[in-house]
Design a protein around this motif. Structure first.
Motif, PDB file in Angstrom:
ATOM      1  N   GLU A  30      18.010  39.956  83.922  1.00 47.15           N
ATOM      2  CA  GLU A  30      17.874  40.501  85.258  1.00 47.15           C
ATOM      3  C   GLU A  30      16.812  39.601  86.019  1.00 47.15           C
ATOM      4  N   MET A  31      15.972  38.772  85.239  1.00 48.18           N
ATOM      5  CA  MET A  31      14.824  38.136  85.922  1.00 48.18           C
ATOM      6  C   MET A  31      15.463  36.707  86.100  1.00 48.18           C
ATOM      7  N   SER A  32      16.265  36.184  85.235  1.00 46.37           N
ATOM      8  CA  SER A  32      16.661  34.904  85.045  1.00 46.37           C
ATOM      9  C   SER A  32      17.785  34.508  86.459  1.00 46.37           C
ATOM     10  N   ALA A  33      16.998  33.214  86.805  1.00 47.20           N
ATOM     11  CA  ALA A  33      17.618  32.477  88.156  1.00 47.20           C
ATOM     12  C   ALA A  33      18.739  31.524  87.824  1.00 47.20           C
ATOM     13  N   THR A  34      18.616  30.929  86.643  1.00 48.33           N
ATOM     14  CA  THR A  34      19.270  29.797  86.059  1.00 48.33           C
ATOM     15  C   THR A  34      20.313  30.586  85.445  1.00 48.33           C
ATOM     16  N   ARG A  35      20.298  31.608  84.907  1.00 42.04           N
ATOM     17  CA  ARG A  35      21.259  32.313  84.123  1.00 42.04           C
ATOM     18  C   ARG A  35      21.522  31.596  82.727  1.00 42.04           C
ATOM     19  N   VAL A  36      20.457  30.901  82.208  1.00 41.41           N
ATOM     20  CA  VAL A  36      20.073  30.465  80.801  1.00 41.41           C
ATOM     21  C   VAL A  36      18.829  31.072  80.280  1.00 41.41           C
ATOM     22  N   ILE A  37      19.226  31.865  79.325  1.00 41.67           N
ATOM     23  CA  ILE A  37      17.893  32.506  78.566  1.00 41.67           C
ATOM     24  C   ILE A  37      17.635  32.071  77.167  1.00 41.67           C
ATOM     25  N   GLY A  38      16.399  32.343  76.910  1.00 42.19           N
ATOM     26  CA  GLY A  38      16.200  31.945  75.256  1.00 42.19           C
ATOM     27  C   GLY A  38      15.842  33.273  74.600  1.00 42.19           C
ATOM     28  N   VAL A  39      16.285  33.178  73.343  1.00 36.82           N
ATOM     29  CA  VAL A  39      15.803  34.277  72.283  1.00 36.82           C
ATOM     30  C   VAL A  39      14.980  33.653  71.242  1.00 36.82           C
ATOM     31  N   LEU A  40      13.616  33.856  71.362  1.00 38.18           N
ATOM     32  CA  LEU A  40      12.772  33.299  70.050  1.00 38.18           C
ATOM     33  C   LEU A  40      12.350  34.427  69.242  1.00 38.18           C
ATOM     34  N   GLY A  41      12.688  34.495  68.226  1.00 41.76           N
ATOM     35  CA  GLY A  41      12.478  35.738  67.072  1.00 41.76           C
ATOM     36  C   GLY A  41      12.285  35.141  65.831  1.00 41.76           C
ATOM     37  N   THR A  42      12.477  35.662  64.904  1.00 39.53           N
ATOM     38  CA  THR A  42      12.295  35.227  63.372  1.00 39.53           C
ATOM     39  C   THR A  42      13.864  34.741  63.095  1.00 39.53           C
ATOM     40  N   GLU A  43      14.104  34.107  61.903  1.00 39.45           N
ATOM     41  CA  GLU A  43      15.465  33.680  61.507  1.00 39.45           C
ATOM     42  C   GLU A  43      16.283  34.763  61.307  1.00 39.45           C
ATOM     43  N   ALA A  44      15.761  35.937  60.685  1.00 37.53           N
ATOM     44  CA  ALA A  44      16.717  37.201  60.420  1.00 37.53           C
ATOM     45  C   ALA A  44      17.051  37.661  61.732  1.00 37.53           C
ATOM     46  N   THR A  45      16.017  37.911  62.696  1.00 33.09           N
ATOM     47  CA  THR A  45      16.552  38.635  63.753  1.00 33.09           C
ATOM     48  C   THR A  45      17.578  37.966  64.668  1.00 33.09           C
ATOM     49  N   VAL A  46      17.399  36.874  65.050  1.00 30.10           N
ATOM     50  CA  VAL A  46      18.242  35.833  65.825  1.00 30.10           C
ATOM     51  C   VAL A  46      19.658  35.683  65.320  1.00 30.10           C
ATOM     52  N   ARG A  47      19.971  35.939  64.111  1.00 29.96           N
ATOM     53  CA  ARG A  47      21.216  35.887  63.509  1.00 29.96           C
ATOM     54  C   ARG A  47      22.140  37.338  63.568  1.00 29.96           C
ATOM     55  N   GLN A  48      21.264  38.480  63.911  1.00 29.71           N
ATOM     56  CA  GLN A  48      21.939  39.641  63.782  1.00 29.71           C
ATOM     57  C   GLN A  48      23.162  40.014  64.589  1.00 29.71           C
ATOM     58  N   PRO A  49      24.031  40.710  64.143  1.00 30.04           N
ATOM     59  CA  PRO A  49      25.161  40.926  65.167  1.00 30.04           C
ATOM     60  C   PRO A  49      24.728  41.993  66.435  1.00 30.04           C
ATOM     61  N   TYR A  50      23.456  42.526  66.181  1.00 33.38           N
ATOM     62  CA  TYR A  50      22.898  43.301  67.098  1.00 33.38           C
ATOM     63  C   TYR A  50      22.487  42.604  68.626  1.00 33.38           C
ATOM     64  N   VAL A  51      21.967  41.207  68.209  1.00 34.03           N
ATOM     65  CA  VAL A  51      21.790  40.617  69.383  1.00 34.03           C
ATOM     66  C   VAL A  51      22.897  40.020  69.796  1.00 34.03           C
ATOM     67  N   ASP A  52      24.189  39.604  69.152  1.00 35.12           N
ATOM     68  CA  ASP A  52      25.332  39.274  70.007  1.00 35.12           C
ATOM     69  C   ASP A  52      25.676  40.491  70.848  1.00 35.12           C
ATOM     70  N   ASP A  53      25.693  41.883  70.297  1.00 33.83           N
ATOM     71  CA  ASP A  53      25.981  42.905  71.221  1.00 33.83           C
ATOM     72  C   ASP A  53      25.048  42.974  72.587  1.00 33.83           C
ATOM     73  N   LEU A  54      24.021  42.759  72.240  1.00 34.65           N
ATOM     74  CA  LEU A  54      23.115  43.012  73.567  1.00 34.65           C
ATOM     75  C   LEU A  54      23.372  41.751  74.639  1.00 34.65           C
ATOM     76  N   ALA A  55      23.671  40.658  73.926  1.00 32.88           N
ATOM     77  CA  ALA A  55      23.845  39.463  74.956  1.00 32.88           C
ATOM     78  C   ALA A  55      25.301  39.814  75.485  1.00 32.88           C
ATOM     79  N   ALA A  56      26.144  40.233  74.833  1.00 31.16           N
ATOM     80  CA  ALA A  56      27.572  40.706  75.457  1.00 31.16           C
ATOM     81  C   ALA A  56      27.361  41.645  76.634  1.00 31.16           C
ATOM     82  N   ARG A  57      26.670  42.519  76.425  1.00 28.43           N
ATOM     83  CA  ARG A  57      26.507  43.936  77.201  1.00 28.43           C
ATOM     84  C   ARG A  57      25.579  43.668  78.310  1.00 28.43           C
ATOM     85  N   PHE A  58      24.621  42.685  78.107  1.00 29.90           N
ATOM     86  CA  PHE A  58      23.675  42.707  79.277  1.00 29.90           C
ATOM     87  C   PHE A  58      23.269  41.392  79.829  1.00 29.90           C
ATOM     88  N   ALA A  59      23.914  40.303  79.116  1.00 25.28           N
ATOM     89  CA  ALA A  59      23.826  38.880  79.579  1.00 25.28           C
ATOM     90  C   ALA A  59      25.174  38.264  79.469  1.00 25.28           C
TER      91      ALA A  59
END
Length: 260
Positions: free
Chosen positions: A106-135
């Motif tokens: 909702e904040m991004s003007a460039t439509r490129v956002i970064g997700v900075l987390g732990t190695e375990a978090t960023v590879r989770q399917p849950y993150v894929d789902d959030l990105a598909a639903r909201f970004a």
């Protein structure tokens, strides 16, 4: 009589304090038990099976001991892996922590956002789902950094954090193809807001950081609406109490420090 039951916050280390702070701002009289699984730290480099087995068992012991009114898994890694199992195992409301991809989009003007987390978090399917639903119209770049987790722990233990170390960790995200267009970074680890000043100094001008702490605090307020509060001694709990934990505890204003 006022309700003396605390809010239980749980993380592998001190990262969840970034969720405690906005909660305390909204509920200044709420008694708090903060539990750090220092014996299992860091979660971000552990396997999913280890976390899925460890987190529900530990939270079960903590709920039995402290009888909280609700429990907060103040850890993205533990939440994305173990939240359903924890909710099934406990008889209190459980609030999880997930990457703040929706507000970032909702904040991004460039439509490129970064997700900075732990190695375990960023590879989770849950993150894929959030990105598909909201970004869905955004490019979502990800990077897992164990180094930033360690740096946040060091900062809370009173150690100096060198700007080069923070910049080096952030470079893993910003130097990806397309990373120069990132204008919003999701702090997808509760440790990372503890390095807010250092991350802002290392990032290019105009890059903003967002995390889930304020939203989690509002959810806690909603779940506890109408309940009474009795100010009590805040408790800090470690599953291992060594020299690092002693230094961290010395810098925090908890009335009691205990070992699980």
């Amino acid at each position: 009589m006022s309700d003396t039951r605390p809010i239980l916050f749980f993380d592998s280390g001190v990262g969840g304090l970034s969720v405690v702070a906005p909660t305390r701002a909204l509920l200044p009289h709420a008694p708090i038990v903060y539990a750090a699984d220092s014996a299992g730290f860091p979660y971000g480099t552990r396997s999913e099976s280890e976390i899925a087995a460890r987190v529900p068992a530990l939270l079960g012991r903590l709920v039995e001991r402290y009888r909280p009114r609700l429990a907060v898994i103040a850890c993205n890694t533990a939440s994305t892996i173990a939240l359903p199992a924890v909710r099934a195992a406990l008889d209190v409301p459980v609030v999880g922590t997930v990457p703040a991809i929706k507000p970032a989009a909702e904040m991004s003007a460039t439509r490129v956002i970064g997700v900075l987390g732990t190695e375990a978090t960023v590879r989770q399917p849950y993150v894929d789902d959030l990105a598909a639903r909201f970004a869905g119209d955004c490019v979502v770049l990800r990077h897992g950094s164990a180094a930033l987790v360690e740096l946040a722990e060091a900062k809370l233990a009173g150690e100096a954090v060198g700007p080069a170390a923070v910049a080096g960790a952030l470079a893993g995200l910003l130097e990806q193809p397309g990373g120069e267009r990132i204008d919003v970074v999701v702090n997808a680890c509760t440790h990372f807001p503890l390095l807010a000043d250092e991350l802002a100094a290392a990032a290019p001008s105009g890059v903003r950081f967002v995390d889930g702490g304020p939203g989690i605090a509002r959810r806690i307020v909603s779940l506890s609406a109408g309940q009474d509060w009795a100010a009590g001694p805040d408790v800090l709990v470690f599953t291992r109490f060594g020299e690092h934990e002693r230094r961290v505890a010395a810098g925090l204003a908890f009335a009691r420090v205990e070992a699980l």
